[in-house]
Enzyme design. Sequence first.
Site, PDB file in Angstrom:
ATOM      1  N   TYR A 142    -128.224 -39.369 -15.932  1.00 38.74           N
ATOM      2  CA  TYR A 142    -129.680 -39.239 -16.170  1.00 38.74           C
ATOM      3  C   TYR A 142    -130.114 -37.942 -16.844  1.00 38.74           C
ATOM      4  O   TYR A 142    -131.077 -37.535 -16.964  1.00 38.74           O
ATOM      5  CB  TYR A 142    -130.481 -39.377 -14.567  1.00 38.74           C
ATOM      6  CG  TYR A 142    -130.544 -40.949 -14.271  1.00 38.74           C
ATOM      7  CD1 TYR A 142    -129.383 -41.747 -14.759  1.00 38.74           C
ATOM      8  CD2 TYR A 142    -131.097 -41.252 -13.322  1.00 38.74           C
ATOM      9  CE1 TYR A 142    -129.406 -43.066 -14.214  1.00 38.74           C
ATOM     10  CE2 TYR A 142    -131.328 -42.595 -12.716  1.00 38.74           C
ATOM     11  CZ  TYR A 142    -130.312 -43.527 -13.200  1.00 38.74           C
ATOM     12  OH  TYR A 142    -130.283 -44.716 -12.808  1.00 38.74           O
TER      13      TYR A 142
ATOM     14  N   LYS B 208    -116.310 -45.267  -9.959  1.00 39.23           N
ATOM     15  CA  LYS B 208    -115.676 -46.705 -10.842  1.00 39.23           C
ATOM     16  C   LYS B 208    -114.526 -45.828 -11.523  1.00 39.23           C
ATOM     17  O   LYS B 208    -114.384 -46.066 -12.632  1.00 39.23           O
ATOM     18  CB  LYS B 208    -116.654 -47.128 -11.766  1.00 39.23           C
ATOM     19  CG  LYS B 208    -116.280 -48.386 -12.544  1.00 39.23           C
ATOM     20  CD  LYS B 208    -115.857 -49.620 -11.771  1.00 39.23           C
ATOM     21  CE  LYS B 208    -115.483 -50.702 -12.583  1.00 39.23           C
ATOM     22  NZ  LYS B 208    -114.691 -51.776 -11.897  1.00 39.23           N
TER      23      LYS B 208
ATOM     24  N   ASP C  61    -118.314 -51.841  -7.783  1.00 40.20           N
ATOM     25  CA  ASP C  61    -118.496 -53.446  -7.699  1.00 40.20           C
ATOM     26  C   ASP C  61    -118.158 -53.961  -6.334  1.00 40.20           C
ATOM     27  O   ASP C  61    -118.770 -54.885  -5.742  1.00 40.20           O
ATOM     28  CB  ASP C  61    -117.813 -54.158  -8.793  1.00 40.20           C
ATOM     29  CG  ASP C  61    -116.222 -53.507  -9.174  1.00 40.20           C
ATOM     30  OD1 ASP C  61    -115.941 -52.433  -8.589  1.00 40.20           O
ATOM     31  OD2 ASP C  61    -115.385 -53.953  -9.704  1.00 40.20           O
TER      32      ASP C  61
ATOM     33  N   ASP D 174    -128.981 -45.049  -7.564  1.00 39.61           N
ATOM     34  CA  ASP D 174    -129.998 -45.563  -7.988  1.00 39.61           C
ATOM     35  C   ASP D 174    -129.707 -47.300  -7.779  1.00 39.61           C
ATOM     36  O   ASP D 174    -130.689 -47.879  -7.103  1.00 39.61           O
ATOM     37  CB  ASP D 174    -130.281 -45.295  -9.305  1.00 39.61           C
ATOM     38  CG  ASP D 174    -131.793 -45.812  -9.618  1.00 39.61           C
ATOM     39  OD1 ASP D 174    -132.692 -46.137  -9.065  1.00 39.61           O
ATOM     40  OD2 ASP D 174    -132.032 -45.405 -11.184  1.00 39.61           O
TER      41      ASP D 174
ATOM     42  N   ASP E 105    -131.459 -49.969  -4.447  1.00 43.58           N
ATOM     43  CA  ASP E 105    -132.358 -50.836  -4.710  1.00 43.58           C
ATOM     44  C   ASP E 105    -131.729 -52.248  -3.716  1.00 43.58           C
ATOM     45  O   ASP E 105    -132.531 -53.026  -3.096  1.00 43.58           O
ATOM     46  CB  ASP E 105    -132.559 -51.266  -5.980  1.00 43.58           C
ATOM     47  CG  ASP E 105    -133.466 -50.520  -6.577  1.00 43.58           C
ATOM     48  OD1 ASP E 105    -134.091 -49.517  -6.167  1.00 43.58           O
ATOM     49  OD2 ASP E 105    -134.176 -51.141  -7.608  1.00 43.58           O
TER      50      ASP E 105
END
Length: 337
Positions: free
Chosen positions: A126, A173, A206, A230, A234
């Site tokens: 970001y 990851k 994942d 982020d 959610d």
Amino acid sequence: MVPCDGAGKEVVPEAVKVLRAAGADFEFEELDINADAYLRDGVPIPADAWKKLAAADAILFGAVGDPRVPDPNYLAGVLLRLRFELDLYVNLRPAKLYDDRLSPLRREERRHIDLMVVRENTEGAYVGMGGRFKKGTADEVAIQEDVNTHLGVMRIIEHAFQIAKNEVVMVDKSNAMTFAGGLWQERWKDVARAHPAIKTRHLFVDAAAMQLVKDPSQFDVIVTSNLFGDVLSDLTAELVGGMGIAPSANINPKTGRGLFEPVHGTAPDIAGKGLVNPIGAILSAGMMVQHLGHHEMASAIEGAVESAIRAGECTRDVGGNLSTSQAGDAVVKRLRD
Ligand code: GGG
């Protein structure tokens, strides 16, 4: 206070109403930072407003975004600027299930959900580094850099250990993104070694998504990068009733600076109709007073929210039939009783 745009304009006044009812003896100042001001003046945050924000004990934020402003410099110039320039490197996104009926999970034993996503808030994908080459052509190349620093990764993992009671799960990851992942793995091992009393576990992002749906009750604290935090937060919000009730804190534990905001955005489809859920903003105000050291007030606000939700005195998205301001009143009433 920066209610800013859309739903933010409706929920911040509710949060302030609740803070006053809880006995908060603060001076509140509302700043005119929003899409109307940006369209009028062309500046996301004017210099005098920035001075006030930088000097405030805390910032209570609503939501930023407006369909009339497709320019990404607006969002970056408001929310990302505040997070980056005030160095609010910890983004706390709790997910707690206040009533069983809000869980989409079938199995009862998996509904004990009380976890914290600790999201790195000042680096990662970001930071806005990269560019577009041969833009608009069939040969276009777009590069978005993922920035991870020794200090940034170490300090966010350290904060996760500071707040964990039982276990910290680090999510990355590193099997596919080996450079950034390698740094996260090394700092993770360093910091974990210094906290032998706290259990540790590592998951690829994942697998973390899958485990969160399979059995969220297994998690205490999850620490991860800006992008993964982020996304996963959610998912965790939805596990406990949805975006309308999800709070967040953006803090720098060293300087004491903090910005507190509901996770939801401006909700242009429902904003301005009295349908927006104020709970995310109210719980964010609760996190703000906790951060400012008013622990009893924070517990009272959370207790009042839980009681209102359990009684069904809330907005439609969480099973009630109240308007935004009536849902705020339901919390206020419990603080006054
Ligand atoms: N409170 C979170 C927030 O303001 N997020 C910014 C965002 O996602 N803006 C886009 C939008 O709400 O439409």
